[in-house]
Design a protein around this motif. Structure first.
Motif, PDB file in Angstrom:
ATOM      1  N   ALA A  49       0.836  -1.213   0.000  1.00  0.00           N
ATOM      2  CA  ALA A  49       0.000   0.000   0.000  1.00  0.00           C
ATOM      3  C   ALA A  49       0.868   1.259   0.000  1.00  0.00           C
ATOM      4  O   ALA A  49       0.581   2.220  -0.719  1.00  0.00           O
ATOM      5  CB  ALA A  49      -0.931  -0.004   1.211  1.00  0.00           C
ATOM      6  N   GLN A  50       1.926   1.249   0.778  1.00  0.00           N
ATOM      7  CA  GLN A  50       2.822   2.405   0.823  1.00  0.00           C
ATOM      8  C   GLN A  50       3.587   2.555  -0.499  1.00  0.00           C
ATOM      9  O   GLN A  50       3.767   3.667  -0.995  1.00  0.00           O
ATOM     10  CB  GLN A  50       3.780   2.277   1.996  1.00  0.00           C
ATOM     11  CG  GLN A  50       3.067   2.399   3.331  1.00  0.00           C
ATOM     12  CD  GLN A  50       3.888   1.915   4.501  1.00  0.00           C
ATOM     13  OE1 GLN A  50       4.967   1.364   4.337  1.00  0.00           O
ATOM     14  NE2 GLN A  50       3.361   2.111   5.705  1.00  0.00           N
ATOM     15  N   THR A 102       1.421   4.210  -3.137  1.00  0.00           N
ATOM     16  CA  THR A 102       1.312   5.656  -2.954  1.00  0.00           C
ATOM     17  C   THR A 102       2.585   6.360  -3.413  1.00  0.00           C
ATOM     18  O   THR A 102       2.523   7.347  -4.141  1.00  0.00           O
ATOM     19  CB  THR A 102       1.044   5.992  -1.478  1.00  0.00           C
ATOM     20  OG1 THR A 102      -0.189   5.379  -1.096  1.00  0.00           O
ATOM     21  CG2 THR A 102       0.948   7.480  -1.268  1.00  0.00           C
ATOM     22  N   GLY A 144      -4.967   3.109  10.205  1.00  0.00           N
ATOM     23  CA  GLY A 144      -4.527   3.267   8.831  1.00  0.00           C
ATOM     24  C   GLY A 144      -3.813   4.569   8.573  1.00  0.00           C
ATOM     25  O   GLY A 144      -3.412   5.286   9.498  1.00  0.00           O
ATOM     26  N   GLN A 176      -5.132   8.613  -1.420  1.00  0.00           N
ATOM     27  CA  GLN A 176      -5.115   7.170  -1.225  1.00  0.00           C
ATOM     28  C   GLN A 176      -5.174   6.897   0.272  1.00  0.00           C
ATOM     29  O   GLN A 176      -4.830   7.761   1.080  1.00  0.00           O
ATOM     30  CB  GLN A 176      -3.848   6.541  -1.800  1.00  0.00           C
ATOM     31  CG  GLN A 176      -3.766   6.621  -3.289  1.00  0.00           C
ATOM     32  CD  GLN A 176      -2.595   5.836  -3.846  1.00  0.00           C
ATOM     33  OE1 GLN A 176      -1.666   5.473  -3.138  1.00  0.00           O
ATOM     34  NE2 GLN A 176      -2.645   5.568  -5.124  1.00  0.00           N
ATOM     35  N   TYR A 227      -5.111   3.388   3.338  1.00  0.00           N
ATOM     36  CA  TYR A 227      -5.249   1.985   3.717  1.00  0.00           C
ATOM     37  C   TYR A 227      -5.759   1.955   5.139  1.00  0.00           C
ATOM     38  O   TYR A 227      -5.538   2.876   5.929  1.00  0.00           O
ATOM     39  CB  TYR A 227      -3.943   1.187   3.564  1.00  0.00           C
ATOM     40  CG  TYR A 227      -2.832   1.579   4.500  1.00  0.00           C
ATOM     41  CD1 TYR A 227      -2.775   1.092   5.808  1.00  0.00           C
ATOM     42  CD2 TYR A 227      -1.822   2.430   4.067  1.00  0.00           C
ATOM     43  CE1 TYR A 227      -1.747   1.453   6.658  1.00  0.00           C
ATOM     44  CE2 TYR A 227      -0.789   2.790   4.908  1.00  0.00           C
ATOM     45  CZ  TYR A 227      -0.760   2.295   6.207  1.00  0.00           C
ATOM     46  OH  TYR A 227       0.255   2.661   7.052  1.00  0.00           O
ATOM     47  N   THR A 273      -7.756  -0.995   0.980  1.00  0.00           N
ATOM     48  CA  THR A 273      -7.062   0.142   0.377  1.00  0.00           C
ATOM     49  C   THR A 273      -8.048   0.894  -0.512  1.00  0.00           C
ATOM     50  O   THR A 273      -9.010   0.311  -1.023  1.00  0.00           O
ATOM     51  CB  THR A 273      -5.859  -0.292  -0.485  1.00  0.00           C
ATOM     52  OG1 THR A 273      -6.314  -1.151  -1.524  1.00  0.00           O
ATOM     53  CG2 THR A 273      -4.811  -0.985   0.354  1.00  0.00           C
ATOM     54  N   SER A 283      -8.178   4.335  -3.470  1.00  0.00           N
ATOM     55  CA  SER A 283      -7.514   5.400  -4.222  1.00  0.00           C
ATOM     56  C   SER A 283      -8.518   6.010  -5.186  1.00  0.00           C
ATOM     57  O   SER A 283      -9.446   5.348  -5.631  1.00  0.00           O
ATOM     58  CB  SER A 283      -6.295   4.865  -4.977  1.00  0.00           C
ATOM     59  OG  SER A 283      -6.668   3.811  -5.824  1.00  0.00           O
TER      60      SER A 283
END
Length: 187
Positions: free
Chosen positions: A98-99, A102, A126, A140, A142, A152, A154
């Motif tokens: 997830a990071q 982004t 999150g 975005q 999570y 997640t 976006s």
């Protein structure tokens, strides 16, 4: 002769006045269409998936496989993509993915602001990201309970990512996505 000279002088003054007064052409500055959106009204969304949330009543939602959703804003040409993944002793991998997703936008982004989210009473933890600049996405997030659930989200626009021109719509949808994250509940 003075009358003839007077007539010629008046005629010259009149001609000078008519031909000397013209409008200068000035270039107009670029402008953008002002967009005002209705005040958001939120409704609870719940189905067979292991979570529920509030969403804007103006948006339309479509379910996909594995509890993934698309929340569309047709008037703004925007879509929020939600993805659900169960946690099976892989929360660190899910967090890294997830990071990474982004921070892939850092090439086009002016900056990325991180806003941690903690709701211990609902066991929702999150991060909400604001991506500023001409990146493909401007928001975005999570959210997880670190044990069973990982979601997640976006937002993407179906337009060239010109931050200045889509800013009103981007702010509107970003607020909706933040509300979605803040109202997330696990079943």
């Amino acid at each position: 002769m003075p009358i003839k000279q007077l007539t010629i002088a008046i005629l010259l003054i009149a001609l000078f006045t008519v031909f000397s007064c013209k409008n200068d052409v000035l270039p107009k500055p670029s402008s953008y269409l002002r967009l005002d959106y209705p005040e958001a009204k939120y409704v609870n969304f719940e189905n067979q998936c292991p979570f529920s949330f509030e969403m804007n009543s103006e948006a339309t939602i479509k379910g996909q496989k594995d509890c993934g959703f698309t929340i569309s804003y047709p008037k703004m040409k925007a879509t929020i993509y939600l993805t659900y993944k169960p946690v099976n002793n892989n929360v660190n991998k899910l967090l890294k993915d997830a990071q990474k997703l982004t921070y892939e936008h850092v090439i086009k982004a002016d900056n990325i602001l991180e806003q941690p989210f903690l709701n211990p009473s609902k066991k929702v933890y999150g991060m909400f990201y604001r991506v500023n600049g001409n990146a493909a996405t401007n928001s975005q997030f999570y959210a997880t309970d670190s044990v069973k659930h990982f979601v997640t989200g976006s937002v993407y626009f179906y337009a060239k990512p010109n931050f200045d021109s889509i800013m009103p719509a981007a702010s509107y949808v970003r607020n909706d996505m933040q509300r979605l994250m803040e109202t997330l509940k696990w079943k």
